[in-house]
Enzyme design. Structure first.
Site, PDB file in Angstrom:
ATOM      1  N   ASN A  33       2.427  47.157  29.874  1.00 11.55           N
ATOM      2  CA  ASN A  33       3.354  46.887  28.772  1.00 11.55           C
ATOM      3  C   ASN A  33       4.147  48.119  28.316  1.00 11.55           C
ATOM      4  OD1 ASN A  33       1.045  48.004  27.697  1.00 11.55           O
ATOM      5  ND2 ASN A  33       1.111  46.790  25.826  1.00 11.55           N
ATOM      6  N   GLU A  65      -8.691  52.321  25.641  1.00  6.32           N
ATOM      7  CA  GLU A  65      -7.697  51.695  24.745  1.00  6.32           C
ATOM      8  C   GLU A  65      -7.551  50.258  25.204  1.00  6.32           C
ATOM      9  OE1 GLU A  65      -6.493  52.796  22.130  1.00  6.32           O
ATOM     10  OE2 GLU A  65      -6.633  54.964  22.236  1.00  6.32           O
ATOM     11  N   CYS A  83      -0.700  45.577  22.377  1.00  7.85           N
ATOM     12  CA  CYS A  83      -2.144  45.444  22.142  1.00  7.85           C
ATOM     13  C   CYS A  83      -2.503  45.332  20.663  1.00  7.85           C
ATOM     14  CB  CYS A  83      -2.862  46.637  22.750  1.00  7.85           C
ATOM     15  SG  CYS A  83      -2.192  48.204  22.169  1.00  7.85           S
ATOM     16  N   GLU A 105      -6.238  58.265  20.916  1.00 10.42           N
ATOM     17  CA  GLU A 105      -5.106  58.927  21.542  1.00 10.42           C
ATOM     18  C   GLU A 105      -4.210  59.485  20.441  1.00 10.42           C
ATOM     19  OE1 GLU A 105      -3.791  55.838  24.551  1.00 10.42           O
ATOM     20  OE2 GLU A 105      -4.529  57.424  25.871  1.00 10.42           O
TER      21      GLU A 105
HETATM   22  P1  NDP Z   1      -5.801  45.138  32.876  1.00  8.71           P
HETATM   23  O1  NDP Z   1      -7.089  45.379  32.212  1.00  8.71           O
HETATM   24  O2  NDP Z   1      -5.670  43.986  33.797  1.00  8.71           O
HETATM   25  O3  NDP Z   1      -5.389  46.406  33.749  1.00  8.71           O
HETATM   26  C1  NDP Z   1      -5.241  47.701  33.193  1.00  8.71           C
HETATM   27  C2  NDP Z   1      -5.256  48.731  34.305  1.00  8.71           C
HETATM   28  O4  NDP Z   1      -6.579  48.816  34.842  1.00  8.71           O
HETATM   29  C3  NDP Z   1      -4.351  48.375  35.485  1.00  8.71           C
HETATM   30  O5  NDP Z   1      -3.796  49.563  36.015  1.00  8.71           O
HETATM   31  C4  NDP Z   1      -5.335  47.735  36.441  1.00  8.71           C
HETATM   32  O6  NDP Z   1      -4.894  47.729  37.775  1.00  8.71           O
HETATM   33  C5  NDP Z   1      -6.551  48.620  36.243  1.00  8.71           C
HETATM   34  N1  NDP Z   1      -7.819  48.025  36.614  1.00  8.71           N
HETATM   35  C6  NDP Z   1      -8.151  46.710  36.682  1.00  8.71           C
HETATM   36  N2  NDP Z   1      -9.455  46.577  37.027  1.00  8.71           N
HETATM   37  C7  NDP Z   1      -9.961  47.825  37.175  1.00  8.71           C
HETATM   38  C8  NDP Z   1     -11.245  48.348  37.516  1.00  8.71           C
HETATM   39  N3  NDP Z   1     -12.278  47.560  37.776  1.00  8.71           N
HETATM   40  N4  NDP Z   1     -11.410  49.683  37.569  1.00  8.71           N
HETATM   41  C9  NDP Z   1     -10.375  50.512  37.285  1.00  8.71           C
HETATM   42  N5  NDP Z   1      -9.124  50.077  36.977  1.00  8.71           N
HETATM   43  C10 NDP Z   1      -8.923  48.750  36.911  1.00  8.71           C
HETATM   44  O7  NDP Z   1      -4.712  45.090  31.723  1.00  8.71           O
HETATM   45  P2  NDP Z   1      -3.173  44.699  31.813  1.00  8.71           P
HETATM   46  O8  NDP Z   1      -2.469  45.636  32.735  1.00  8.71           O
HETATM   47  O9  NDP Z   1      -3.068  43.235  32.067  1.00  8.71           O
HETATM   48  O10 NDP Z   1      -2.670  45.049  30.344  1.00  8.71           O
HETATM   49  C11 NDP Z   1      -2.855  44.181  29.277  1.00  8.71           C
HETATM   50  C12 NDP Z   1      -4.090  44.576  28.476  1.00  8.71           C
HETATM   51  O11 NDP Z   1      -3.997  45.931  28.078  1.00  8.71           O
HETATM   52  C13 NDP Z   1      -4.215  43.772  27.196  1.00  8.71           C
HETATM   53  O12 NDP Z   1      -5.547  43.387  27.007  1.00  8.71           O
HETATM   54  C14 NDP Z   1      -3.823  44.778  26.127  1.00  8.71           C
HETATM   55  O13 NDP Z   1      -4.386  44.512  24.880  1.00  8.71           O
HETATM   56  C15 NDP Z   1      -4.311  46.053  26.702  1.00  8.71           C
HETATM   57  N6  NDP Z   1      -3.580  47.176  26.106  1.00  8.71           N
HETATM   58  C16 NDP Z   1      -4.247  48.013  25.233  1.00  8.71           C
HETATM   59  C17 NDP Z   1      -3.567  49.035  24.598  1.00  8.71           C
HETATM   60  C18 NDP Z   1      -4.258  49.982  23.666  1.00  8.71           C
HETATM   61  O14 NDP Z   1      -3.752  51.078  23.469  1.00  8.71           O
HETATM   62  N7  NDP Z   1      -5.373  49.637  23.064  1.00  8.71           N
HETATM   63  C19 NDP Z   1      -2.119  49.226  24.806  1.00  8.71           C
HETATM   64  C20 NDP Z   1      -1.560  48.333  25.763  1.00  8.71           C
HETATM   65  C21 NDP Z   1      -2.269  47.326  26.368  1.00  8.71           C
HETATM   66  P3  NDP Z   1      -3.865  46.593  38.282  1.00  8.71           P
HETATM   67  O15 NDP Z   1      -3.341  45.842  37.125  1.00  8.71           O
HETATM   68  O16 NDP Z   1      -2.825  47.366  38.919  1.00  8.71           O
HETATM   69  O17 NDP Z   1      -4.656  45.699  39.151  1.00  8.71           O
END
Ligand code: NDP
Length: 492
Positions: free
Chosen positions: A157, A254, A288, A466
């Site tokens: 995002n 996060e 998020c 952060e």
């Molecule tokens: P995901 O949890 O699907 O993915 C986040 C990242 O983690 C991606 O780069 C993903 O790879 C990677 N990933 C997935 N599985 C693993 C694993 N087992 N080990 C290591 N890395 C892994 O989230 P989204 O990308 O769909 O983002 C949306 C989510 O992020 C929402 O829940 C949102 O709330 C949260 N978010 C939190 C924020 C905060 O600051 N608290 C800010 C922004 C978003 P890939 O997708 O490339 O497969």
């Protein structure tokens, strides 16, 4: 501005040790335009051997990077901030094409937020240090030392901003970083690597590896990596924490949220409506910390909805590259379908649809993943749309009567990322905030995240913070050194 069919194909998929590289052994992956669905870049995921190579390069680079003074490191980070500001339009257009977020937003909130972060941590790099404490004639001092190679893993995002939020404090403390963007939005982190190089960052200090969950997981478990910081979902955060535990790495998590935004009857109602819209529809709701459970005190519920409905219906959906557009498409077709499924569940579970509730078709962007800004009223705590993170433009309005009741219901969730309170009574505002289990809170506004303010979640929304000086604690470790100035006292 029309959506160009031109590819934004980078020179190669990864950025390792100061160079663009491809991985002949890597699984092919593609980046799709969120508006047209067209392939805009063909890439490959990093194989295990490229990951190893990158970790070795980062470890070597980290030692000489840490040997520089904080002033020298800070100067490079601040130069990178200047370059980002100069290239803001180019970076914003790239981010808009990859994410679908309107240019109106990316121009002011994405790369520029990253620049602020680099400037801030560049500014305090020279102050990272320890303390001296006297013990009679003797004393001890502490050294604040870098951790080594840190891995940053991003969500889709805020791809560029997330990369900066992780790289800036890590590099300020003398660490090296390997950043893995989301496979959905892989492009802008490569631009950040280029900018760092132009700013004078030594090769190997900031690296980008592409890939999906498997690449992230390999990095998390890698013995040459000292720390992991991830922005993502709660489910992924738990897997990362488990994987990092094998080698006892510290983690910053996060994660997601289902945050309460509470509107008391004495609030300025126009401001509360504006805050609720900001906290639900910015970035098509893919934020998020959004206040997706809007608790409105019963006496002002209808006034709130009457003000909210026409303003939501008037949100201008359109081509995100048009600067007049207020809401673009969601990032991908799977995310659109997930959000539409939640909307259907909301209808079936008996919530009252006040606005939106369906896909939107935008002329000239027919393949875009648009959803109408959607508001449900009469939402109850047990409904799925009040419990689960939707991550789309869907606001749930709930009703409450008393202060005690709303505090209890607001906290009745596994999440604890953020919260907001709208009221004209300072005692109510601070009293309620003190009782909410949420890491980042706002009074009479929502989703404002200056780099000087710590950001992060409680409970299942994460750990660590952060931004602000507190981020330094998460990218450094303390070494204590006792210095005996007198005679050594010993029983032997
Ligand atoms: P995901 O949890 O699907 O993915 C986040 C990242 O983690 C991606 O780069 C993903 O790879 C990677 N990933 C997935 N599985 C693993 C694993 N087992 N080990 C290591 N890395 C892994 O989230 P989204 O990308 O769909 O983002 C949306 C989510 O992020 C929402 O829940 C949102 O709330 C949260 N978010 C939190 C924020 C905060 O600051 N608290 C800010 C922004 C978003 P890939 O997708 O490339 O497969």
């Amino acid at each position: 501005m029309t959506i160009s069919a031109a590819s934004v194909q980078p020179a190669a998929s990864h950025y390792v040790n100061g160079k663009y590289v491809d991985d002949p052994d890597g699984t092919p992956m593609q980046s799709l335009c969120s508006v047209t669905g067209m392939v805009i870049a063909e890439l490959n995921a990093a194989s295990a051997s490229l990951i190893d190579e990158c970790v070795v390069a980062a470890r070597q680079a980290q030692e000489s990077w840490a040997a520089l003074t904080g002033t020298e490191r800070g100067r490079i980070l601040r130069k990178a901030a200047d370059l980002i500001r100069e290239r803001n339009r180019e970076l914003s257009i790239l981010e808009t094409r990859d994410t679908g977020k309107p240019l109106q937003e990316t121009l002011c909130a994405d790369a520029l937020s990253g620049a602020d972060c680099l400037e801030y941590f560049g500014g305090i790099a020279a102050t990272v240090g320890g303390e001296t404490v006297q013990q009679g004639e003797s004393f001890f001092y502490t050294r604040r030392e870098p951790l080594g190679v840190c891995v940053g893993i991003g969500a889709w995002n805020y791809p560029f901003q997330i990369a900066c939020w992780k790289a800036a404090p890590a590099l300020a403390c003398g660490n090296a970083m390997i950043f893995k963007p989301s496979e959905v939005t892989p492009l802008s982190a490569l631009k950040l690597a280029e900018i760092f190089k132009e700013a004078g960052l030594p090769d190997g200090v900031f690296n980008v590896l592409q890939g999906a969950a498997a690449t992230g997981s390999t990095l998390v478990k890698h013995p040459g990596v000292a720390k992991v910081s991830i922005t993502g979902s709660v489910a992924t955060g738990k897997k990362v924490a488990t994987g990092a535990a094998e080698t006892l790495k510290p983690v910053t998590l996060e994660l997601g949220g289902k945050s309460p935004l509470i509107v008391f009857a004495d609030a300025d109602m126009d401001q509360a409506v504006a805050g609720a819209m900001l906290g639900n529809f910015y970035s098509s709701g893919q934020v998020c910390s959004n206040g997706t459970r809007v608790f409105v005190q019963r006496a002002v519920l209808e006034e709130f909805l009457q003000k909210l409905q026409p303003r939501c219906a008037a949100i201008l959906l359109g081509n995100p590259l048009d600067e007049k557009t207020q809401m673009g498409p969601l990032v991908s077709a799977p995310q659109r379908d997930k959000v539409l499924a939640y909307i259907e569940i909301g209808k079936k579970e008996g919530a009252r649809l006040v606005c939106g509730g369906d896909r939107a078709v935008v002329a000239g962007c027919e393949q875009g993943n648009f959803i109408q800004p959607t508001v449900f009223a009469d939402v109850t705590d047990d409904m799925t749309i009040a419990r689960e993170e939707i991550f789309g433009p869907v606001m749930s309005v709930l009703t409450f009567d008393t202060v005690e009741e709303v505090i209890e219901r607001a906290n009745n969730t596994e999440f604890g990322l953020a919260a907001g309170v709208f009221t004209s009574d300072l005692t109510t505002a601070h009293g309620v905030i003190a009782k909410l289990k949420a890491g980042t809170c706002w009074i009479n506004t929502y989703n404002i995240t200056p780099v000087e303010m710590p950001f992060g979640g409680m409970k299942h929304s994460g750990m660590g913070r952060e931004n602000s000086q507190h981020a330094i604690e998460h990218y450094s470790q303390i070494k204590s050194v006792y210095v005996e100035m007198g005679k050594l006292e010993s029983p032997y």
